[in-house]
Design an enzyme around this catalytic site. Structure first.
Site, PDB file in Angstrom:
ATOM      1  N   CYS A 271      64.699  56.428  18.856  1.00 27.69           N
ATOM      2  CA  CYS A 271      63.531  55.607  18.532  1.00 27.69           C
ATOM      3  C   CYS A 271      63.214  55.968  17.091  1.00 27.69           C
ATOM      4  CB  CYS A 271      62.357  55.945  19.446  1.00 27.69           C
ATOM      5  SG  CYS A 271      60.778  55.298  18.839  1.00 27.69           S
TER       6      CYS A 271
ATOM      7  N   CYS B 126      64.311  49.170  14.876  1.00 28.12           N
ATOM      8  CA  CYS B 126      63.574  49.425  16.114  1.00 28.12           C
ATOM      9  C   CYS B 126      64.580  49.413  17.257  1.00 28.12           C
ATOM     10  CB  CYS B 126      62.537  48.321  16.310  1.00 28.12           C
ATOM     11  SG  CYS B 126      61.829  48.307  17.949  1.00 28.12           S
TER      12      CYS B 126
HETATM   13  N1  DGL Z   1      60.199  52.578  16.789  1.00 23.75           N
HETATM   14  C1  DGL Z   1      60.602  51.729  17.849  1.00 23.75           C
HETATM   15  C2  DGL Z   1      61.920  52.107  18.435  1.00 23.75           C
HETATM   16  O1  DGL Z   1      62.790  52.496  17.686  1.00 23.75           O
HETATM   17  C3  DGL Z   1      59.527  51.238  18.788  1.00 23.75           C
HETATM   18  C4  DGL Z   1      58.615  52.268  19.346  1.00 23.75           C
HETATM   19  C5  DGL Z   1      57.497  51.633  20.182  1.00 23.75           C
HETATM   20  O2  DGL Z   1      56.742  50.812  19.627  1.00 23.75           O
HETATM   21  O3  DGL Z   1      57.424  51.958  21.371  1.00 23.75           O
HETATM   22  O4  DGL Z   1      62.147  52.020  19.616  1.00 23.75           O
END
Ligand code: DGL
Length: 266
Positions: free
Chosen positions: A188, A76
């Site tokens: 992301c 994440c």
């Molecule tokens: N998938 C996550 C990232 O890489 C978080 C996305 C979210 O929940 O806003 O930032």
């Protein structure tokens, strides 16, 4: 005797985004026992502030500590941007933050202009910009926030038709294309799920999915630490903080899941 190598690896995200990392980890390290935590109750992380996110991720790390993991993969970007430095010294297991490791890999690839698409919180932190120029101070970096991409991935068919999606993608992508980048980092872990759509608006090889170099780095680093498991069958335990049925349905587009994930609110 407890063999540290045999301990599990924690992998977490706010939802199905981290699965883009998990599937690459399956290729790089196919004998490990993974514990995947999808914090769907708190999704989207990208719209949260730092204090809130530190509190949330600390609970996830505490859970992994109880599970006696040998490593935690921060699949994440938002939590790598806002939380990694806060918590890095508080735990004994290895911690792999996706942004910092991706920046190290990308700075080695010889590009001059890098675009970054990421969540609002990641872009506002400038974590990609800061990490990239730490490795190569001549790099030119342009970041752009894509606040609706996560919900487009998690709530696909229900909320968006193709026309809506195209308009949203163009709004976020255009300023980055105007910058004429050599590569665009999908900053992301949800965004690689949109690759087939993104490729309608730009060359296929312009986009970089960090999961590839990230998982390769983790494989080598575990190896170096004598912690990479090279025997035994791959196993993943899935946990989710809300609606296990929905997670299984969304996840099954990308990954095979036999059972429902266990509901675990931390
Ligand atoms: N998938 C996550 C990232 O890489 C978080 C996305 C979210 O929940 O806003 O930032």
């Amino acid at each position: 005797m407890d063999i540290i190598k045999d301990r599990p690896i924690g992998v977490f995200d706010s939802g199905i985004g981290g699965l883009t990392v998990l599937e690459k980890l399956y290729e790089a390290c196919p004998h490990e026992h993974y514990i995947y935590y999808a914090d769907t109750k708190n999704l989207p992380y990208g719209e949260k502030d730092k204090d809130e996110l530190v509190e949330i991720v600390r609970k996830i790390f505490d859970f992994y500590q109880q599970q006696d993991v040998k490593a935690v993969v921060m699949a994440c970007n938002t939590s790598s941007a806002l939380v990694y430095e806060e918590l890095a010294d508080d735990y004994d297991f290895l911690i792999y933050p996706i942004i910092q490791i991706t920046a190290e890999c990308v700075a080695d690839m010889g590009f001059k202009r890098i675009g970054v698409l990421a969540t609002t919180a990641t872009v506002e932190s400038h974590a990609y910009l800061k990490s990239l120029v730490e490795y190569d101070r001549h790099l030119l970096v342009k970041e752009n926030a894509c606040p609706l991409f996560v919900s487009m991935v998690e709530h696909r068919k229900e909320d968006y038709d193709e026309e809506d999606e195209d308009a949203i993608i163009l709004e976020y992508l255009d300023p980055i294309l105007d910058f004429r980048p050599d590569k665009i980092i999908l900053g992301c872990t949800h965004y690689p799920h949109l690759l087939s759509k993104l490729r309608r608006f730009a060359k296929k090889n312009l986009f970089l999915n960090p999961a590839e170099c990230f998982s390769d780095y983790i494989k080598k680093d575990l190896e170096k630490a004598g912690l990479r498991k090279t025997y035994g069958v791959l196993r993943t335990d899935f946990y989710v903080s809300s609606d296990p049925q929905m997670f299984k349905k969304n996840a099954s587009v990308f990954i095979k899941m036999k059972d429902l994930p266990e509901l675990l609110v931390l």
